[in-house]
Scaffold this active site. Structure first.
Site, mmCIF file in Angstrom:
data_model
loop_
_atom_site.group_PDB
_atom_site.id
_atom_site.type_symbol
_atom_site.label_atom_id
_atom_site.label_comp_id
_atom_site.label_asym_id
_atom_site.label_seq_id
_atom_site.Cartn_x
_atom_site.Cartn_y
_atom_site.Cartn_z
ATOM 1 N N GLY A 63 -5.372 -5.513 6.305
ATOM 2 C CA GLY A 63 -6.590 -4.742 6.098
ATOM 3 C C GLY A 63 -7.807 -5.179 6.874
ATOM 4 N NE ARG A 80 -7.749 -8.622 1.817
ATOM 5 C CZ ARG A 80 -6.857 -7.664 2.006
ATOM 6 N NH1 ARG A 80 -6.263 -7.103 0.962
ATOM 7 N NH2 ARG A 80 -6.553 -7.242 3.219
ATOM 8 C CB THR A 102 -0.945 0.031 1.230
ATOM 9 O OG1 THR A 102 -1.641 -1.198 1.325
ATOM 10 C CG2 THR A 102 -1.946 1.149 1.111
ATOM 11 N N GLY A 144 -9.407 -5.120 0.695
ATOM 12 C CA GLY A 144 -8.949 -4.714 2.022
ATOM 13 C C GLY A 144 -9.485 -3.372 2.456
ATOM 14 C CG ASP A 145 -7.022 -1.087 5.154
ATOM 15 O OD1 ASP A 145 -6.376 -1.985 4.581
ATOM 16 O OD2 ASP A 145 -6.488 -0.063 5.608
ATOM 17 C CB THR A 191 0.165 0.708 5.036
ATOM 18 O OG1 THR A 191 0.833 -0.457 4.528
ATOM 19 C CG2 THR A 191 1.034 1.346 6.103
ATOM 20 N N GLY A 192 -1.320 -2.075 6.055
ATOM 21 C CA GLY A 192 -1.163 -3.227 6.929
ATOM 22 C C GLY A 192 -2.179 -4.303 6.639
#
Length: 341
Positions: free
Chosen positions: A262, A236, A208, A238-239, A259-260
């Protein structure tokens, strides 16, 4: 003589006061970026690789700073800065996006305007060279906030954004990363509890890029772009494209890009949580960012974030061994860091 000494003493006192005030004055930041958090250690990177990352982060910061310096909007600064990172194969966004389990690159991005609370996002796109620009187009040229997959691509083409063949996103490093992930995936014993939390191979969940900015009109903006996680399945998402989870901006409080891992950021609504902690509990941006990230860690998730408040105070906490990150002050002083220490 006494009058001269008295005046000289007053002048010296005034100078000392100014020096103390200058020392105590916090730096005002106008742009902060990240290029992903994860297992980033000195021993795993050559001097040439490290310099390449530092140079690209500095380039992105300079592009965004030039926009702010020329009285451009925070929104413009965010988009142009993120595009620099998307066009680089070094980061998990745009050109450097990771591969899904099926060998595709599926990209997500979001942008938010702190002045109006307008937001736009795209998810699961495979042919958009710069997803951050598509996210902005959704915000400004549609009545929606989030568009996905073929629909998002059709919209982007309709409004004249750059369309590329999916092969544009291929990089050998990311392809090799997918093969390693597939091998580990095949060997590991499936832990169903871990699978429900988002997957089992933690190191493949990071990447990210993101940017938060404050312009000279006092407006905040945030943007995030990602290729998601290596070896992801079933479409999928993510965030990053979820407003309030991985991306948020509000002139009354803060601009945030995460970032990470999600799934944990979505569950904890991290980006908005930081704004709420600042607005309702009167926490500083540093306190709020660290508090919210601690919730991610408590649940078992890793990662980091960048946050910039309306006064130009910033925070860049992370709970991994490293995070590509940088900031630039109002005076143009550039700061770039990679490791934890």
């Amino acid at each position: 003589m006494k009058v001269k000494l008295f005046l000289r003493s007053i002048l010296l006192f005034a100078v000392l006061i100014n020096v103390v005030q200058a020392q105590n004055k916090a730096e005002k930041y106008v742009l902060v970026i990240h290029g992903g958090a994860g297992t980033i250690e000195r021993g795993r990177m050559t001097a040439e690789q490290e310099q390449a990352y530092r140079d690209k982060l500095k380039e992105a910061l300079q592009v965004g700073y030039d926009v702010i310096k020329q009285h451009g909007s925070a929104l413009d600064a965010v988009e142009k800065t993120v595009r620099v990172l998307e066009d680089s194969p070094l980061f998990n966004a745009g050109k450097g996006a990771v591969f899904t389990h099926d060998g595709k690159n599926e990209l997500d991005a979001a942008v938010m305007d702190g002045k109006t609370l307008s937001a736009g996002a795209v998810a699961g796109v495979t042919t958009l060279r710069n997803p951050i620009s598509a996210a902005r187009a959704v915000m400004e040229k549609s009545e929606h906030v989030l568009l996905a997959r073929e629909g998002a691509e059709a919209f982007a083409k309709e409004v004249g954004l750059a369309i590329v063949d999916p092969s544009y996103f291929y990089t050998k490093e990311r392809w090799d990363g997918l093969q390693r992930a597939r091998q580990q995936d095949a060997k590991k014993q499936v832990n169903h509890a871990t699978e429900r939390l988002g997957g089992g191979i933690q190191d493949y969940k990071f990447g990210t890029v993101g940017c938060v900015a404050l312009d000279d009109q006092g407006n905040l903006a945030a943007g995030t772009s990602t290729g998601g996680m290596t070896n992801k399945k079933f479409g999928r998402i993510g965030d990053a494209p979820i407003i309030g989870a991985g991306t948020y901006a509000n002139n009354e409080s803060v601009a945030v890009s995460c970032t990470g891992w999600g799934e944990f950021y979505i569950r904890n609504v991290v980006a908005y949580d930081i704004a709420a902690l600042m607005e309702y509990k009167n926490l500083s941006v540093k306190e709020a960012a660290e508090t919210s990230l601690a919730k991610v860690a408590k649940g078992g998730g890793n990662g980091g974030l960048i946050a910039l408040d309306k006064e130009g105070n910033m925070a860049m906490p992370f709970n991994t061994s490293g995070m590509y990150r940088g900031a630039v002050t109002e005076e143009g002083v550039v700061e770039v860091e990679i490791y934890k220490d």
